[in-house]
Motif scaffolding. Structure first.
Motif: not given
Ligand code: SAH
Length: 346
Positions: A137-142, A168-172, A177-178
């Motif tokens: 989902e992070i990669f897709d935004q990009v 972001p550091l609380l979803n490390y 990975e993204a």
């Protein structure tokens, strides 16, 4: 007949896909082809994978689903900034922003739905944290911004900042990975030097960044170098005293040899005294940093009022006098609530 429980194909690594293809008696090179469709071209369905034989596409569709995001609303600012409202597979919404300038096109992406931190000047904190975003989902935004950049602006995406919604550091794990996908040649092949992760300052995770030898840049939202003030405006920082933050940043700097960026808003009556400036200077002497003085964008909380231009210039001059690199940042996309701290799914 047993119904196959479909799996999210994008949770599969290339290796895992290869093993899957082997297990169904297919050629291993198909895994790489499919991986490219998923991660380079970002197709929403197996149908669109035109170099994959029809029968294999059908079989993939029986075994997997593609967990895509949907850009369901776009708003364009008069300064050229574009805000995407991004719907996730479970209906939750995050926002990402495209910020064009003369030299760059920057994607500002979200890492969480809402935020668990409580910075009282930030609109996202009002949403509370609902969940972490998956790495795809992070990669897709990009990927989506990269496509929009070519279509609307006729230029490629050049930079990424993790300055959207969330910490972001609380979803490390998912953020890292993204970033791996964004920088890998099987993904977008973007240099890590063009990526900046912004954190409100979680010491343990900053040390982990150093231990993991990440190559991207780091920014810390400091806003005050005095513990007593920082605690008031960012209450979570009671648990992360400034000495611990400094210690973690020294550790990070020792290992990475990189200069840190500090994000800093100056507010009237909150952090506009000589003592505040001196504390910031002391902080920068301990941890080599450049300072971005960012404009406060009002979110309706009457406690916070942007400091005068003169005060911001006083900050800038004082830092320059002692040779600390500093710049004043003008916010972009304010008219569409796309500027720093304004992302809140209105
Ligand atoms: N949680 C991370 C990522 C968010 S980045 C972090 O705190 O760094 C968003 C940046 O915008 C942060 O520097 C944040 O402090 C800043 N910000 C938040 N609210 C703002 C506001 N109302 N006006 C200007 N900047 C704001």
């Amino acid at each position: 007949m047993n119904k196959i429980k479909k799996k999210d194909i994008r949770s599969f690594s290339l290796k895992k896909l290869e093993i899957f293809f082997q297990s169904i008696g297919e050629e291993v090179f198909r895994a790489k082809q499919v991986y490219k469709w998923l991660w380079q071209k970002g197709v929403p369905s197996f149908e669109k994978m035109t170099n994959i034989p029809k029968s294999l596409r059908v079989s993939l569709n029986e075994n997997f689903f593609i967990n895509n995001i949907l850009i369901y609303k776009q708003q364009k600012s008069k300064d050229g900034t574009i805000k995407n409202s991004v719907k996730l597979h479970d209906g939750l919404i995050v926002e990402s922003v495209i910020i064009p300038s003369k030299k760059r096109i920057t994607a500002c992406v979200s890492s969480q739905v809402g935020c668990s931190l409580d910075c009282s000047f930030c609109a996202t904190s009002l949403l509370k944290r609902m969940r972490n975003l998956n790495s795809d989902e992070i990669f897709d935004q990009v990927v989506s911004i990269s496509k929009q950049s070519k279509i609307y602006l006729n230029r490629p995406l050049t930079n990424i900042v993790f300055m959207g919604m969330g910490e972001p550091l609380l979803n490390y794990k998912n953020v890292i990975e993204a970033i791996k996908k964004i920088t890998s040649n099987d993904g977008l092949g973007l240099s890590p030097r063009r990526i900046t992760l912004s954190t409100s300052g979680i010491p343990k995770m900053i040390k982990k960044l150093a231990d993991d030898r990440v190559k991207f840049k780091l920014a810390v939202s400091l806003h005050s170098a005095r513990q007593s003030i920082r605690e008031k405006i960012m209450p979570f920082s009671k648990n992360f005293p400034i000495e611990d933050l400094i210690e973690s940043l020294k550790y990070w700097n020792n290992i990475t040899n990189k200069v840190l960026t500090l994000e800093y808003i100056v507010w009237e009556g909150i952090n506009d005294k000589v003592e505040d400036i001196n504390s910031l200077i002391d902080f920068c002497k301990e941890v080599p940093s450049k300072v971005n003085l960012i404009q406060y964008n009002s979110i309706g909380n009457l406690k916070f009022k942007r400091a005068s231009k003169e005060k911001v210039i006083e900050y800038k001059n004082s830092l320059e006098e002692v040779k600390i690199p500093v710049s004043i940042r003008i916010s972009r996309g304010k008219d569409i609530d796309a500027a720093c701290g304004q992302l809140a799914n209105k």
